[in-house]
Enzyme design. Structure first.
Site, short mmCIF file in Angstrom:
data_model
loop_
_atom_site.label_atom_id
_atom_site.label_comp_id
_atom_site.label_asym_id
_atom_site.label_seq_id
_atom_site.Cartn_x
_atom_site.Cartn_y
_atom_site.Cartn_z
N LYS A 52 0.82 -1.08 0.15
CA LYS A 52 0.02 0.16 -0.16
C LYS A 52 0.82 1.06 -0.18
O LYS A 52 1.60 1.32 0.99
CB LYS A 52 -0.87 0.21 1.25
CG LYS A 52 -1.81 -1.13 1.21
CD LYS A 52 -3.23 -0.88 0.45
CE LYS A 52 -4.20 -1.97 0.50
NZ LYS A 52 -5.32 -1.57 -0.50
N GLU B 116 -1.71 0.12 -8.79
CA GLU B 116 -3.25 -0.20 -8.68
C GLU B 116 -3.94 1.11 -8.25
O GLU B 116 -3.47 1.56 -7.30
CB GLU B 116 -3.51 -1.34 -7.90
CG GLU B 116 -4.85 -1.88 -7.54
CD GLU B 116 -5.08 -2.79 -6.57
OE1 GLU B 116 -4.13 -3.69 -6.31
OE2 GLU B 116 -6.30 -2.99 -6.22
N ASP C 53 -9.06 -0.70 -9.75
CA ASP C 53 -9.51 -1.43 -8.65
C ASP C 53 -10.91 -0.76 -8.43
O ASP C 53 -12.17 -1.20 -8.90
CB ASP C 53 -8.94 -1.50 -7.31
CG ASP C 53 -9.46 -2.04 -6.07
OD1 ASP C 53 -10.74 -2.64 -6.18
OD2 ASP C 53 -8.83 -2.21 -5.27
N LYS D 221 -13.17 -7.94 -7.95
CA LYS D 221 -13.51 -8.08 -6.70
C LYS D 221 -15.05 -8.72 -6.59
O LYS D 221 -15.76 -7.65 -7.15
CB LYS D 221 -13.27 -6.94 -5.49
CG LYS D 221 -11.96 -6.89 -5.33
CD LYS D 221 -11.57 -5.77 -4.30
CE LYS D 221 -10.24 -5.63 -4.07
NZ LYS D 221 -10.14 -4.33 -3.27
MG LIG Z 1 -6.65 -2.00 -4.18
#
Ligand SMILES: [Mg+2]
Length: 367
Positions: free
Chosen positions: A163, A212, A237, A261
């Site tokens: 991250k 991302e 995403d 997702k």
């Molecule tokens: Mg993500």
């Protein structure tokens, strides 16, 4: 399929270690487990993966609970279905709320696979005999990040996702690249570079696998402009909330990779449609994670057996986040790979004792 009962279990569990993103720290996880009963005695399970606050998407545990209880459950209890895709399509008149819809859609797929006595991965046409696992590192200091990567590498993970955000980007990535020259590294910005995207250009030299969601959820045009300036592939995403959003991103060339997702796109039905669309257009896909419990994790494992999931996803072992999950058996990663569950449906059982321990609210809705 005729559904007769919907049970909602709101659960709460502490993460083994706090999870840091550019937008906040998650220490405890709440979620909703949806239990869907049909008139033949089959029970299917789904999970709402919304967080408690709207930092990732606009939905929350509370909005999902309201949507499932007051809007979606009455729809599925009222009609009958031949196929689970019809469940998702029967929500057509309800705007957005994908994570609420996904929880019910997943449960319907589980029921359907159980009716057919097949593992879910076979039911959806999965062809991979094992799936590639990656892991996400979310820590506050670079020393902690390096320590975590070392430990995950020892466990056999082949891809690590970090991250990042302004101030925790180039220097961090350079140090990680220096310490682990061969490692496949993905950087996830969770939209942290809206308005300051040029700060990302120096990262381009580090040979990352992809970056991302650097920009905002609605910034498909800006992502397209940034992708033209970068060699590193952009992976979307948060921007991909539906098949329609995926079509727009592909048409605009907003990125070269999509993280699918199940929760974010409205369920397994829409996830499969996005996978098929991406295959047609040569867009790479992988399966993203949501710090989820065992029900959603088992659905992810099934989804990732589809042929297009050629790069490691965020599906890590259950023990990455939980002391004890609400399902058995656990998802286990061995040498960076996960074997799909071979039991019928999602292939995991609910551990009722554990569910009772972590449940903070329970509701039963009957036809
Ligand atoms: Mg993500």
């Amino acid at each position: 399929m005729k559904f007769t009962k919907v049970e909602l279990h709101v659960i709460q569990m502490a993460l083994k270690a706090p999870f840091v993103t550019s937008l906040g720290i998650v220490k405890e996880r709440k979620g909703i487990i949806v239990e869907l009963h049909d008139d033949q005695g089959h029970i299917g399970y789904g999970e709402s993966v919304a967080f408690e606050t709207p930092w990732y998407t606009e939905e929350t545990v509370k909005t999902c609970f309201h949507m499932i209880k007051d809007i979606l459950a009455p729809i599925v209890l009222k009609q009958s279905y031949e196929h689970p895709t019809e469940v998702f399509d029967s929500f057509n008149t309800i705007r957005k709320n994908p994570m609420a819809k996904a929880a019910v859609d997943m449960a319907a797929w589980d029921v359907f696979a159980k009716i057919h006595q097949l593992p879910l991965h076979q039911m959806i046409g999965g062809t991979r005999s094992d799936i590639l696992a990656g892991v996400v590192v979310g820590a506050s200091t670079i020393d902690e990040v390096l320590k975590q990567i070392q430990a995950f590498k020892a466990e056999g993970y082949e891809r690590v996702k970090i991250k990042i955000g302004p101030g925790k980007d180039y220097d961090w990535m350079k140090e990680i690249r220096h310490s682990f020259p061969e490692l496949s590294i993905l950087a996830d910005a969770n939209s942290a570079y809206s308005g300051v995207e040029d700060q990302l250009l120096e990262i381009d030299e580090l040979g990352l696998q992809m970056i991302e969601q650097p920009l905002g959820q609605d910034d498909l045009v800006d992502h397209a402009r940034l992708q033209k300036k970068m060699v590193t592939p952009i992976c979307l995403d948060e921007s991909i909330t539906s098949l329609h959003a995926a079509k727009s991103a592909i048409a605009l060339q907003s990125g070269r990779v999509i993280n699918i997702k199940i929760g974010r796109v409205g369920g397994l039905t829409e996830a499969i449609r996005i996978h098929d669309l991406c295959q047609k257009h040569g867009i790479q896909v992988w399966c993203g994670g949501m710090l989820e419990f065992g029900v959603s994790r088992a659905h992810n494992v099934a989804l990732a057996t589809l042929s297009g999931f050629s790069i490691p996803g965020d599906i890590s072992s259950s023990s990455r986040y939980w002391q004890e999950d609400i399902t058995t058996p656990d998802v286990v990663v061995e040498r960076g790979r996960i074997l799909p569950f071979e039991g019928v449906g999602i292939g995991v059982e609910i551990n009722r004792k554990r569910l009772d321990e972590v449940r903070i609210h329970h509701e039963v809705l009957i036809k």
